[in-house]
Motif scaffolding. Structure first.
Motif, mmCIF file in Angstrom:
data_model
loop_
_atom_site.group_PDB
_atom_site.id
_atom_site.type_symbol
_atom_site.label_atom_id
_atom_site.label_comp_id
_atom_site.label_asym_id
_atom_site.label_seq_id
_atom_site.Cartn_x
_atom_site.Cartn_y
_atom_site.Cartn_z
ATOM 1 N N THR A 166 -55.650 7.701 -4.845
ATOM 2 C CA THR A 166 -55.148 8.542 -5.845
ATOM 3 C C THR A 166 -54.137 9.173 -4.264
ATOM 4 O OG1 THR A 166 -56.509 8.817 -7.953
ATOM 5 C CG2 THR A 166 -55.516 11.328 -6.720
ATOM 6 N N THR A 167 -55.535 8.937 -3.129
ATOM 7 C CA THR A 167 -54.907 9.583 -1.962
ATOM 8 C C THR A 167 -54.378 9.226 -1.024
ATOM 9 O OG1 THR A 167 -57.200 9.573 -1.533
ATOM 10 C CG2 THR A 167 -56.792 11.507 -2.366
ATOM 11 N N GLY A 168 -54.759 7.709 -1.326
ATOM 12 C CA GLY A 168 -54.263 6.867 -0.318
ATOM 13 C C GLY A 168 -55.434 6.400 1.002
ATOM 14 N N PHE A 169 -56.329 7.009 0.532
ATOM 15 C CA PHE A 169 -57.398 7.092 1.773
ATOM 16 C C PHE A 169 -57.939 5.895 2.757
ATOM 17 C CE2 PHE A 169 -61.905 7.842 3.496
ATOM 18 C CZ PHE A 169 -61.553 8.437 4.351
ATOM 19 N N VAL A 170 -57.789 4.921 3.284
ATOM 20 C CA VAL A 170 -57.647 4.109 4.023
ATOM 21 C C VAL A 170 -59.627 3.822 3.854
ATOM 22 C CG1 VAL A 170 -57.965 1.531 5.166
ATOM 23 C CG2 VAL A 170 -55.884 3.471 4.566
ATOM 24 N N GLN A 171 -60.529 2.913 3.731
ATOM 25 C CA GLN A 171 -62.111 3.289 4.166
ATOM 26 C C GLN A 171 -61.741 1.256 4.657
ATOM 27 O OE1 GLN A 171 -63.808 4.503 -0.011
ATOM 28 N NE2 GLN A 171 -65.314 4.892 1.103
ATOM 29 N N LYS A 172 -62.767 1.575 5.980
ATOM 30 C CA LYS A 172 -63.314 0.877 6.574
ATOM 31 C C LYS A 172 -64.337 0.555 6.076
ATOM 32 C CE LYS A 172 -60.803 3.033 9.147
ATOM 33 N NZ LYS A 172 -60.248 4.077 10.698
ATOM 34 N N PHE A 173 -64.921 -0.937 6.457
ATOM 35 C CA PHE A 173 -66.253 -1.587 5.793
ATOM 36 C C PHE A 173 -65.956 -2.806 7.382
ATOM 37 C CE2 PHE A 173 -65.547 0.386 1.645
ATOM 38 C CZ PHE A 173 -66.272 1.179 1.858
ATOM 39 N N LYS A 174 -66.980 -2.957 7.553
ATOM 40 C CA LYS A 174 -68.073 -4.298 8.217
ATOM 41 C C LYS A 174 -68.749 -4.738 7.643
ATOM 42 C CE LYS A 174 -68.695 -6.051 12.690
ATOM 43 N NZ LYS A 174 -69.116 -5.550 14.188
ATOM 44 N N TRP A 175 -69.551 -5.812 7.487
ATOM 45 C CA TRP A 175 -70.035 -6.904 6.835
ATOM 46 C C TRP A 175 -71.153 -6.542 8.158
ATOM 47 C CZ3 TRP A 175 -71.598 -7.867 2.563
ATOM 48 C CH2 TRP A 175 -73.124 -9.170 1.977
#
Length: 186
Positions: A166-175
């Protein structure tokens, strides 16, 4: 006898010591290079997603993030504005303004040493629209890309990028290897 030089036995001992030291150093250098290649691919993916979002809004068009294989990711940008992520229309293809594959058929965002587990690889292409929507073509679900090294999270770690539809917001995760969980990054 007054001899000069080195005996054959001394050379063999030195070579044996070097081989033992090399056996310990080589795996750590290989792991280090693998982790750096993974981090480099993660940074390249993030920068290309930001580029696509910005470029699409600048030209009032549509962008595609295309997964050709688990180790090959590219993009295309069209000047045709699209308002949904349901499917790429025929007008997209006739209005392409940027296609790195036309200049270099081997173009790849990734270095080729990392592999992806991705919704766009299994379900279609990722679409970025001029109104800020982003999603997987056809389903409209969020773009979800995991980058790892041959599926080995334990040795090299892994990164995950989730683009909100919906917003194009990018969430970033690290294992995080110690807990076995994805930890969100800033």
């Amino acid at each position: 006898m007054n001899e000069r030089g080195v005996s054959f036995l001394e050379i063999i001992v030195v070579v044996a010591i070097l081989m033992i030291v090399g056996a310990f150093v080589t795996p750590s250098i290989t792991d280090w290079r693998g982790k750096r290649a993974l981090e480099s691919d993660y940074a390249a993916l993030l920068s290309n997603i930001d580029f696509l979002k910005t470029r699409v809004r600048t030209i009032n068009g549509t962008g595609l993030l295309i997964c050709n294989s688990p180790t090959n990711l590219t993009y295309q940008i069209s000047s045709f504005p699209q308002s949904s992520t349901s499917a790429v229309t025929a007008s997209f293809s006739s209005n392409i303004v940027e296609n790195p594959l036309s200049k270099d058929p081997n173009f790849n965002i990734l270095s080729g040493s990392s592999s992806m587990v991705s919704t766009i690889c299994s379900a279609g292409r990722g679409i970025f629209t001029t109104n800020g929507l982003a999603g997987v073509e056809g389903s409209g679900s969020a773009i979800d890309i995991e980058i790892n090294r041959n599926g080995d999270r334990a040795t090299y770690g892994a990164y995950r990028v989730l683009v909100n539809q919906t917003t194009g917001f990018v969430q970033k995760f690290k294992w995080q290897q110690s807990t076995g969980l994805w930890i969100e990054q800033d």
